[in-house]
Write a protein that holds these residues in place. Structure first.
Motif, PDB file in Angstrom:
ATOM      1  N   LYS A   9      -4.511 -14.169  18.239  1.00 19.55           N
ATOM      2  CA  LYS A   9      -5.477 -13.155  17.842  1.00 19.55           C
ATOM      3  C   LYS A   9      -4.781 -11.878  17.397  1.00 19.55           C
ATOM      4  O   LYS A   9      -5.171 -11.255  16.394  1.00 19.55           O
ATOM      5  CB  LYS A   9      -6.434 -12.849  18.991  1.00 19.55           C
ATOM      6  N   GLU A  10      -3.752 -11.471  18.151  1.00 19.36           N
ATOM      7  CA  GLU A  10      -3.009 -10.274  17.765  1.00 19.36           C
ATOM      8  C   GLU A  10      -2.331 -10.464  16.410  1.00 19.36           C
ATOM      9  O   GLU A  10      -2.403  -9.598  15.529  1.00 19.36           O
ATOM     10  CB  GLU A  10      -1.968  -9.939  18.841  1.00 19.36           C
ATOM     11  N   VAL A  11      -1.684 -11.655  16.258  1.00 19.16           N
ATOM     12  CA  VAL A  11      -1.021 -11.937  14.969  1.00 19.16           C
ATOM     13  C   VAL A  11      -2.052 -12.000  13.849  1.00 19.16           C
ATOM     14  O   VAL A  11      -1.839 -11.483  12.740  1.00 19.16           O
ATOM     15  CB  VAL A  11      -0.230 -13.256  15.063  1.00 19.16           C
ATOM     16  N   LEU A  12      -3.213 -12.648  14.145  1.00 19.80           N
ATOM     17  CA  LEU A  12      -4.260 -12.753  13.143  1.00 19.80           C
ATOM     18  C   LEU A  12      -4.819 -11.384  12.775  1.00 19.80           C
ATOM     19  O   LEU A  12      -5.068 -11.094  11.603  1.00 19.80           O
ATOM     20  CB  LEU A  12      -5.374 -13.664  13.652  1.00 19.80           C
ATOM     21  N   THR A  13      -5.006 -10.556  13.797  1.00 18.08           N
ATOM     22  CA  THR A  13      -5.498  -9.199  13.531  1.00 18.08           C
ATOM     23  C   THR A  13      -4.499  -8.411  12.677  1.00 18.08           C
ATOM     24  O   THR A  13      -4.883  -7.732  11.710  1.00 18.08           O
ATOM     25  CB  THR A  13      -5.754  -8.463  14.847  1.00 18.08           C
ATOM     26  N   LYS A  14      -3.211  -8.531  13.066  1.00 17.67           N
ATOM     27  CA  LYS A  14      -2.177  -7.854  12.287  1.00 17.67           C
ATOM     28  C   LYS A  14      -2.109  -8.387  10.864  1.00 17.67           C
ATOM     29  O   LYS A  14      -2.047  -7.625   9.886  1.00 17.67           O
ATOM     30  CB  LYS A  14      -0.828  -8.025  12.974  1.00 17.67           C
ATOM     31  N   GLU A  15      -2.163  -9.746  10.762  1.00 21.75           N
ATOM     32  CA  GLU A  15      -2.128 -10.365   9.433  1.00 21.75           C
ATOM     33  C   GLU A  15      -3.351  -9.961   8.618  1.00 21.75           C
ATOM     34  O   GLU A  15      -3.261  -9.692   7.415  1.00 21.75           O
ATOM     35  CB  GLU A  15      -2.075 -11.887   9.586  1.00 21.75           C
ATOM     36  N   LYS A  16      -4.528  -9.910   9.297  1.00 19.47           N
ATOM     37  CA  LYS A  16      -5.751  -9.514   8.609  1.00 19.47           C
ATOM     38  C   LYS A  16      -5.664  -8.086   8.122  1.00 19.47           C
ATOM     39  O   LYS A  16      -6.064  -7.760   6.989  1.00 19.47           O
ATOM     40  CB  LYS A  16      -6.931  -9.681   9.569  1.00 19.47           C
ATOM     41  N   CYS A  68      -4.697  -6.480  -0.092  1.00 21.29           N
ATOM     42  CA  CYS A  68      -5.798  -6.738  -1.032  1.00 21.29           C
ATOM     43  C   CYS A  68      -6.379  -5.437  -1.581  1.00 21.29           C
ATOM     44  O   CYS A  68      -6.702  -5.337  -2.774  1.00 21.29           O
ATOM     45  CB  CYS A  68      -6.884  -7.551  -0.347  1.00 21.29           C
ATOM     46  N   GLN A  69      -6.491  -4.441  -0.704  1.00 19.40           N
ATOM     47  CA  GLN A  69      -7.004  -3.149  -1.168  1.00 19.40           C
ATOM     48  C   GLN A  69      -6.054  -2.514  -2.168  1.00 19.40           C
ATOM     49  O   GLN A  69      -6.475  -1.996  -3.205  1.00 19.40           O
ATOM     50  CB  GLN A  69      -7.214  -2.230   0.038  1.00 19.40           C
ATOM     51  N   LYS A  70      -4.746  -2.580  -1.848  1.00 17.25           N
ATOM     52  CA  LYS A  70      -3.746  -2.042  -2.777  1.00 17.25           C
ATOM     53  C   LYS A  70      -3.755  -2.818  -4.080  1.00 17.25           C
ATOM     54  O   LYS A  70      -3.691  -2.243  -5.183  1.00 17.25           O
ATOM     55  CB  LYS A  70      -2.359  -2.103  -2.147  1.00 17.25           C
ATOM     56  N   LEU A  71      -3.857  -4.162  -3.971  1.00 14.83           N
ATOM     57  CA  LEU A  71      -3.893  -4.985  -5.182  1.00 14.83           C
ATOM     58  C   LEU A  71      -5.136  -4.685  -6.004  1.00 14.83           C
ATOM     59  O   LEU A  71      -5.080  -4.596  -7.244  1.00 14.83           O
ATOM     60  CB  LEU A  71      -3.858  -6.456  -4.791  1.00 14.83           C
ATOM     61  N   SER A  72      -6.271  -4.504  -5.314  1.00 17.98           N
ATOM     62  CA  SER A  72      -7.503  -4.171  -6.028  1.00 17.98           C
ATOM     63  C   SER A  72      -7.396  -2.812  -6.711  1.00 17.98           C
ATOM     64  O   SER A  72      -7.814  -2.642  -7.865  1.00 17.98           O
ATOM     65  CB  SER A  72      -8.674  -4.180  -5.047  1.00 17.98           C
ATOM     66  N   SER A  73      -6.788  -1.852  -5.991  1.00 19.60           N
ATOM     67  CA  SER A  73      -6.601  -0.525  -6.593  1.00 19.60           C
ATOM     68  C   SER A  73      -5.666  -0.591  -7.793  1.00 19.60           C
ATOM     69  O   SER A  73      -5.949  -0.034  -8.861  1.00 19.60           O
ATOM     70  CB  SER A  73      -6.051   0.436  -5.539  1.00 19.60           C
ATOM     71  N   ASP A  74      -4.543  -1.325  -7.601  1.00 14.92           N
ATOM     72  CA  ASP A  74      -3.599  -1.469  -8.720  1.00 14.92           C
ATOM     73  C   ASP A  74      -4.247  -2.198  -9.887  1.00 14.92           C
ATOM     74  O   ASP A  74      -4.034  -1.845 -11.060  1.00 14.92           O
ATOM     75  CB  ASP A  74      -2.359  -2.235  -8.260  1.00 14.92           C
ATOM     76  N   LEU A  75      -5.056  -3.236  -9.560  1.00 16.23           N
ATOM     77  CA  LEU A  75      -5.727  -3.981 -10.626  1.00 16.23           C
ATOM     78  C   LEU A  75      -6.731  -3.107 -11.358  1.00 16.23           C
ATOM     79  O   LEU A  75      -6.848  -3.167 -12.592  1.00 16.23           O
ATOM     80  CB  LEU A  75      -6.429  -5.197 -10.022  1.00 16.23           C
ATOM     81  N   THR A  76      -7.434  -2.249 -10.590  1.00 16.89           N
ATOM     82  CA  THR A  76      -8.393  -1.336 -11.227  1.00 16.89           C
ATOM     83  C   THR A  76      -7.677  -0.354 -12.141  1.00 16.89           C
ATOM     84  O   THR A  76      -8.094  -0.117 -13.286  1.00 16.89           O
ATOM     85  CB  THR A  76      -9.177  -0.580 -10.147  1.00 16.89           C
ATOM     86  N   LEU A  77      -6.548   0.205 -11.633  1.00 14.05           N
ATOM     87  CA  LEU A  77      -5.781   1.144 -12.453  1.00 14.05           C
ATOM     88  C   LEU A  77      -5.215   0.452 -13.691  1.00 14.05           C
ATOM     89  O   LEU A  77      -5.259   0.990 -14.807  1.00 14.05           O
ATOM     90  CB  LEU A  77      -4.654   1.754 -11.621  1.00 14.05           C
ATOM     91  N   GLU A  79      -2.849  -6.416   7.492  1.00  8.71           N
ATOM     92  CA  GLU A  79      -1.873  -6.372   6.395  1.00  8.71           C
ATOM     93  C   GLU A  79      -2.485  -6.953   5.120  1.00  8.71           C
ATOM     94  O   GLU A  79      -2.300  -6.392   4.025  1.00  8.71           O
ATOM     95  CB  GLU A  79      -0.625  -7.142   6.791  1.00  8.71           C
ATOM     96  N   ARG A  80      -3.200  -8.094   5.272  1.00  9.45           N
ATOM     97  CA  ARG A  80      -3.802  -8.697   4.090  1.00  9.45           C
ATOM     98  C   ARG A  80      -4.871  -7.787   3.492  1.00  9.45           C
ATOM     99  O   ARG A  80      -5.001  -7.674   2.267  1.00  9.45           O
ATOM    100  CB  ARG A  80      -4.418 -10.049   4.453  1.00  9.45           C
ATOM    101  N   SER A  81      -5.652  -7.145   4.372  1.00 16.48           N
ATOM    102  CA  SER A  81      -6.685  -6.219   3.877  1.00 16.48           C
ATOM    103  C   SER A  81      -6.050  -5.061   3.132  1.00 16.48           C
ATOM    104  O   SER A  81      -6.509  -4.671   2.043  1.00 16.48           O
ATOM    105  CB  SER A  81      -7.526  -5.706   5.040  1.00 16.48           C
ATOM    106  N   ALA A  82      -4.955  -4.519   3.716  1.00 13.40           N
ATOM    107  CA  ALA A  82      -4.262  -3.422   3.036  1.00 13.40           C
ATOM    108  C   ALA A  82      -3.676  -3.888   1.714  1.00 13.40           C
ATOM    109  O   ALA A  82      -3.773  -3.201   0.682  1.00 13.40           O
ATOM    110  CB  ALA A  82      -3.166  -2.862   3.934  1.00 13.40           C
TER     111      ALA A  82
END
Length: 241
Positions: free
Chosen positions: A92-99, A106-115, A101-104
């Motif tokens: 759960k801790e690893v999954l939370t950390k992975e989630k 994905c958010q960065k990728l979405s921001s970069d993709l938008t830019l 990191e993945r959310s960050a």
């Protein structure tokens, strides 16, 4: 786990058996009138609860074994459950950390993709505007070139028509001149032929006159001219004495 009711009732059964035996002995001792031999025979016979008691003892032993196995199994299962809980907690801790990191990511990728999309759209709009401007300029240049070519073609057509007319006039004039020169040549030829004929006639006439003069001159060689002062003609080669 609770023991079976049969196991719980075993002491009572055993106690009942003891009470029966004690009652039998007290009856004999009390002199109820029961025959001792008969009593001894009844004691030697197997009691009806012996098999149940034996069964209860076996069941107690099996129950203790089962309890021991269950306790060991419970300890093993508790250890496994504890390990599984720790593993689930870690996962759960690893999954939370992975989630996270993945959310960050994905958010960065979405921001970069938008830019990047915005930048690409802006660049595409600029390229389209530049292409439209270049195409407009090219169309204007093509229209100017078409008009210039049409004007040049019109000028060339006019010039060609004019030159064709001039050449036709020149050809007609040259044809007239040639006809005139030919007529003049024929006239001149006829005139020269007439003159040559006249000259030939005149020469023949002159030759005939010269022949006559030569004959007359030959006849004059023997005579003397008084006006010459006794000079002989040049044909004699000397002077008179």
């Amino acid at each position: 786990l609770k023991p079976p009711r049969l196991a719980e009732s075993a002491p009572a059964i055993l106690g009942g058996k003891t009470c029966v035996l004690r009652g039998a002995r007290s009856s004999v001792a009390g002199g109820v009138g029961v025959d001792c031999e008969r009593m001894s025979m009844s004691l030697e016979e197997p009691h009806p609860f012996d098999s149940a008691f034996k069964l209860i003892k076996e069941m107690r032993a099996e129950l203790q074994d089962l309890r021991a196995a269950l306790s060991a199994e419970q300890q093993i299962r508790a250890s496994e459950v504890s390990e599984l809980r720790n593993e689930v907690k870690t996962l759960k801790e690893v999954l939370t950390k992975e989630k996270t990191e993945r959310s960050a990511a994905c958010q960065k990728l979405s921001s970069d993709l938008t830019l990047e999309t915005s930048s690409r759209h802006k660049t595409l709009d600029e390229i389209k505007a530049q292409h439209r401007q270049q195409i407009g300029q090219l169309n204007e240049l093509i229209q100017d070139e078409v008009r210039e070519r049409k004007s040049c073609e019109h000028v060339l057509d006019t010039k060609d028509t004019t030159e064709t007319s001039e050449r036709k006039l020149e050809d007609h004039s040259l044809l007239q001149d040639l006809t005139s020169q030919k007529a003049n040549f024929l006239n001149c030829k006829d005139e020269h032929a007439g003159r040559i004929n006249n000259l030939t006639h005149d020469m023949e006439l002159v030759v005939s006159y010269l022949q006559k003069v030569s004959v007359a001159w030959e006849s004059m060689k023997g005579g003397q001219l008084l006006c010459t002062g006794g000079v002989r003609p040049a044909g004699d080669g000397g002077q008179a004495s």
